[in-house]
Write an enzyme that holds these catalytic residues in place. Structure first.
Site, short mmCIF file in Angstrom:
data_model
loop_
_atom_site.label_atom_id
_atom_site.label_comp_id
_atom_site.label_asym_id
_atom_site.label_seq_id
_atom_site.Cartn_x
_atom_site.Cartn_y
_atom_site.Cartn_z
N GLU A 90 -0.83 3.86 67.20
CA GLU A 90 -0.80 4.23 68.62
C GLU A 90 -0.72 2.97 69.48
OE1 GLU A 90 -3.90 7.95 68.10
OE2 GLU A 90 -4.44 6.23 69.31
N CYS A 103 -2.10 -1.81 75.63
CA CYS A 103 -3.17 -1.97 74.65
C CYS A 103 -2.57 -1.76 73.26
CB CYS A 103 -4.26 -0.94 74.94
SG CYS A 103 -5.57 -0.93 73.72
N CYS A 110 -8.29 1.30 60.37
CA CYS A 110 -9.20 0.17 60.60
C CYS A 110 -10.26 0.14 59.50
CB CYS A 110 -9.87 0.29 61.96
SG CYS A 110 -10.96 -1.11 62.31
N CYS A 114 -16.35 1.98 62.75
CA CYS A 114 -17.39 2.26 63.75
C CYS A 114 -17.63 3.77 63.81
CB CYS A 114 -16.97 1.76 65.13
SG CYS A 114 -16.71 -0.01 65.18
N CYS A 117 -15.77 5.95 66.63
CA CYS A 117 -14.34 5.72 66.86
C CYS A 117 -13.50 6.58 65.91
CB CYS A 117 -14.05 4.23 66.64
SG CYS A 117 -12.31 3.84 66.54
N GLU A 165 -8.99 -4.18 63.80
CA GLU A 165 -9.76 -5.37 64.21
C GLU A 165 -8.82 -6.56 64.17
OE1 GLU A 165 -12.77 -6.69 65.29
OE2 GLU A 165 -11.69 -8.56 64.95
N CYS A 336 -9.07 6.18 71.04
CA CYS A 336 -8.28 5.43 70.08
C CYS A 336 -8.25 6.18 68.74
CB CYS A 336 -8.92 4.05 69.93
SG CYS A 336 -8.35 3.11 68.54
S1 SF4 Z 1 -13.77 0.61 67.48
FE1 SF4 Z 1 -12.22 -0.90 66.87
S2 SF4 Z 1 -13.21 -2.04 65.20
FE2 SF4 Z 1 -14.36 -0.13 65.41
S3 SF4 Z 1 -13.40 1.31 63.96
FE3 SF4 Z 1 -12.41 1.61 65.97
S4 SF4 Z 1 -10.59 0.33 65.89
FE4 SF4 Z 1 -11.99 -0.39 64.26
#
Ligand code: SF4
Length: 344
Positions: A90, A103, A110, A114, A117, A165, A336
């Site tokens: 994305e 962005c 990832c 987290c 997320c 990241e 995201c």
């Molecule tokens: S917030 Fe950023 S670092 Fe954390 S899982 Fe989502 S994309 Fe990865």
């Protein structure tokens, strides 16, 4: 076949020279790729036919396919892009009164994971190349040109805050920063790299002589709470991360951004605000309070406005510069990873 996107002018000059034409043809090629958004060789009308033939034999341009375009009523544009191997990522375009920001994602999925997320819950596929990262900026730029949206119709800020990241894909991230700076003419000051706190990457970036803004996604002022929110990323303590941030500020002279996503009754109490203020005393930084974008399957809710206000007031009273990021794209899959989750 080798993608051309991701090569800088110098490298494209080498491509030209090794293809048997004068090196300046590489400058023309760079202009087609980065200024004129060429998606196919047929448009490159000022290049000699023999050079084009040789390029077509050995190279591809390396643009992604736009699978879905979502437009929010607030002007936010979100794209789902498909890469050459079928991986989907994305990217988001965000209009502001003074600038237009893109962005970008730096990884497909990832590895950090987290707990708040959507991307973090969907696993990790692979790192993106510099060409695949800069392609996102070009794709958003095309949408801007089509819609005639926003002043000059071009992206002028880029934040590395999408899927992934960035500092775990260090080389491609730094190469893209340099391409944005040198090929697209974006000021390094308008480029922001956001990290979850990858300490070696922060220290390496501070040596690059690229005065980009560093944003640290802290989300918790203590190790215990951070481990709870980011269980897969326990390698560096909060103290080590902030220490690397302090060194980044002294090496680059840039103000640090601390990102803090407010989760209702998890990290938004007065106690956490005080601990955060203690941690940041004397540091040239500002705290960006981020509203949580709820997504299916995530066990958190957004902090209510009174919690956000109290948290913000407390930081401000302790002399910490603080802003509250406006929620954008609430009517599209704004969190995201959400758009990808629904369409893979
Ligand atoms: S917030 Fe950023 S670092 Fe954390 S899982 Fe989502 S994309 Fe990865």
């Amino acid at each position: 076949m080798v993608p051309l996107l991701g090569l800088n002018t110098e490298e494209l000059r080498t491509v030209a020279a090794t293809s048997g034409v004068q090196a300046f043809r590489g400058n023309q090629l760079a202009e087609w790729l980065y200024q004129r958004n060429a998606r196919d060789f047929d448009r490159m009308s000022n290049l000699p036919p023999a050079f084009l033939e040789s390029l077509q034999k050995h190279f591809i341009i390396g643009r992604s396919k736009i699978i879905i375009t979502q437009r929010s009523t607030d002007g936010t544009v979100k794209l789902l892009l498909e890469l050459s191997d079928g991986a989907r990522i994305e990217t988001v375009g965000l209009p502001y009164s003074s600038h237009y920001s893109c962005c970008v994602s730096t990884q497909a999925g990832c590895p950090v994971g987290c707990g708040f997320c959507a991307t973090g819950q969907s696993g990790f596929k692979r790192n993106l190349t510099a060409g695949e990262i800069i392609d996102q900026v070009l794709s958003i730029g095309e949408i801007l040109k089509e819609t005639g949206n926003h002043g000059r119709g071009r992206v002028d800020h880029v934040t590395f805050m999408g899927m992934g990241e960035p500092l775990l894909n260090y080389d491609a991230t730094v190469k893209t920063l340099k391409l944005l700076n040198n090929e697209l003419g974006l000021s390094a000051r308008n480029l922001t790299v956001s990290t979850i706190g990858q300490v070696p990457g922060i220290r390496r970036l501070s040596q690059e002589k690229l005065p980009v803004t560093l944003a640290i996604s802290l989300h918790a002022p203590t190790d215990d709470l951070r481990h709870q929110l980011i269980p897969g990323f326990v390698r560096w303590t909060v103290a080590e991360i902030i220490s690397a941030g302090r060194d980044y500020v002294s090496q680059t002279g840039r103000r640090l951004t601390i990102e803090y996503c407010l989760l209702n009754d998890v990290n938004d109490h007065a106690g956490e605000a005080q601990q955060l203020a203690d941690l940041l005393q004397g540091l040239n930084c500002h705290v960006n309070l981020i509203p949580f974008n709820p997504a299916e399957g995530l066990p958190y809710t957004a902090s209510p406005p009174q919690h956000v206000q109290a948290f913000s007031n407390l930081l401000a009273k302790r002399g910490i510069q603080v802003t509250e990021r406006a929620r954008r794209g609430a009517d599209i899959d704004a969190a995201c990873g959400q758009l990808k989750q629904r369409n893979c």
